[in-house]
Enzyme design. Structure first.
Site, PDB file in Angstrom:
ATOM      1  N   GLU A 106     -10.915 -15.116  24.072  1.00  0.00           N
ATOM      2  CA  GLU A 106     -10.132 -16.347  24.249  1.00  0.00           C
ATOM      3  C   GLU A 106      -8.732 -15.985  24.744  1.00  0.00           C
ATOM      4  O   GLU A 106      -8.161 -14.969  24.341  1.00  0.00           O
ATOM      5  CB  GLU A 106     -10.061 -17.115  22.927  1.00  0.00           C
ATOM      6  CG  GLU A 106      -9.477 -18.507  23.054  1.00  0.00           C
ATOM      7  CD  GLU A 106      -9.724 -19.331  21.791  1.00  0.00           C
ATOM      8  OE1 GLU A 106     -10.906 -19.612  21.492  1.00  0.00           O
ATOM      9  OE2 GLU A 106      -8.745 -19.679  21.105  1.00  0.00           O
ATOM     10  N   ASP A 108      -5.092 -18.029  25.151  1.00  0.00           N
ATOM     11  CA  ASP A 108      -4.503 -19.283  24.677  1.00  0.00           C
ATOM     12  C   ASP A 108      -3.082 -19.530  25.132  1.00  0.00           C
ATOM     13  O   ASP A 108      -2.223 -18.645  25.042  1.00  0.00           O
ATOM     14  CB  ASP A 108      -4.451 -19.298  23.139  1.00  0.00           C
ATOM     15  CG  ASP A 108      -5.803 -19.274  22.479  1.00  0.00           C
ATOM     16  OD1 ASP A 108      -6.791 -19.642  23.129  1.00  0.00           O
ATOM     17  OD2 ASP A 108      -5.875 -18.872  21.304  1.00  0.00           O
ATOM     18  N   GLU A 110      -0.566 -22.308  23.467  1.00  0.00           N
ATOM     19  CA  GLU A 110      -0.464 -23.283  22.381  1.00  0.00           C
ATOM     20  C   GLU A 110       0.979 -23.769  22.294  1.00  0.00           C
ATOM     21  O   GLU A 110       1.902 -22.969  22.093  1.00  0.00           O
ATOM     22  CB  GLU A 110      -0.889 -22.670  21.046  1.00  0.00           C
ATOM     23  CG  GLU A 110      -2.367 -22.336  20.985  1.00  0.00           C
ATOM     24  CD  GLU A 110      -2.760 -21.680  19.676  1.00  0.00           C
ATOM     25  OE1 GLU A 110      -3.740 -22.128  19.063  1.00  0.00           O
ATOM     26  OE2 GLU A 110      -2.074 -20.709  19.272  1.00  0.00           O
TER      27      GLU A 110
END
Length: 294
Positions: A106, A108, A110
């Protein structure tokens, strides 16, 4: 500090170079209805009539999210995002690639919600084979709630580059030959979501969601997926070809202009880097922290 004119020149040089190298491998249509499906709470997902813009809503009842119809192995992924205005403390907006399995890879972005008057905090993270603990945080140098800004992930055989308006804010290099895990085997989908992160996101969980300020809405537009469509053959996606431009030699590392911008971000906007957290890792930092970043 780098003055604005020099910063603009460097940014322009990089943007022109990037545009010239984006060959005809785009697999997105520009229509959210055609490129994505709703993963969570359809009643909280709103799309324009032409499919060009989409918003996600968070309220007491639910958050929301959507994901790409396809999976990809390497490429570049761009999304223009306008974040929640006013008081968004506790509300997390995420833009990320994920393989979606327990041992997931993953990558990311955020956005950790914000109290009015404070700099907006952006966290990045990388999971490989289910393990993360690779967080970095920066203070954005603009107000991301006032207008749309472009957030990008370049992912190839050599590096992952996180970019904000084409400014590289973070890299994660492929040091697999030195024993550092790197996401290179599992295809990933592109996903967006909004959810309640009151227990940790804003000021370490001290500033939580005020539901009276809701609903909380983040907006998305002008997405571009320029990537290798996963069809079960990793060899095709790893090849160095005109279609797979992101694997070409010039994208093996940051350019000189990108390195200047990268240094500027780290000097003036970086507020947390797991590679500087000796206490957390008991003076045994992860191996990649001691290796080159570009």
């Amino acid at each position: 500090m780098m003055n604005l004119s020099r910063f603009t020149v460097l940014l322009g040089i990089f943007s022109i170079s990037f545009i010239q190298c984006s060959l005809a491998s785009v697999v997105s249509t520009g229509d959210f209805n055609k490129d994505f499906f709703v993963t969570w709470s359809p009643s909280h997902v709103n799309t324009s009539a032409d499919g060009g813009t989409r918003s996600l809503q968070l309220d007491k009842d639910s958050g929301s999210g959507f994901a790409s119809n396809d999976m990809f192995l390497f490429g570049q992924f761009d999304m223009k995002i306008k974040l929640i205005p006013d008081n968004s403390a506790g509300a997390v907006v995420a833009f990320y690639l994920t393989s979606g399995q327990p041992n997931r890879d993953e990558v990311d972005f955020e956005f950790l919600g914000n109290v009015p008057g404070k700099p907006y905090i952006l966290q990045t993270n990388v999971y490989v084979d289910g393990y993360d603990d690779r967080e970095q945080r920066i203070k954005l140098w603009f107000d991301p709630t006032k207008d749309f800004h472009t957030y990008s992930i370049l992912w190839n055989l050599h590096q992952i580059v996180f970019m904000v308006d084409w400014v590289p804010i973070r890299t994660y290099r492929n040091h697999a030959e030195k024993g550092v895990a790197y996401p290179r085997f599992q295809p990933m989908s592109l996903q967006m979501s909004i959810w309640d992160g009151s227990d940790w996101a804003t000021n370490g969980g001290k500033d939580i969601i005020d539901w009276s300020k809701g609903p909380f809405i983040a907006s998305f537009k002008d997405h571009k997926i320029d990537a290798c469509l996963w069809k079960g053959n990793p060899r095709f996606c790893r090849s160095d070809s005109s279609a797979n431009w992101w694997n070409n030699e010039r994208f093996n590392s940051l350019t000189w202009a990108q390195r200047r911008l990268f240094t500027w971000v780290r000097k003036y906007h970086l507020i947390y880097d797991y590679c500087m957290d000796n206490k957390r890792f008991q003076n045994n930092l992860p191996k990649e922290c001691l290796l080159t970043k570009y």
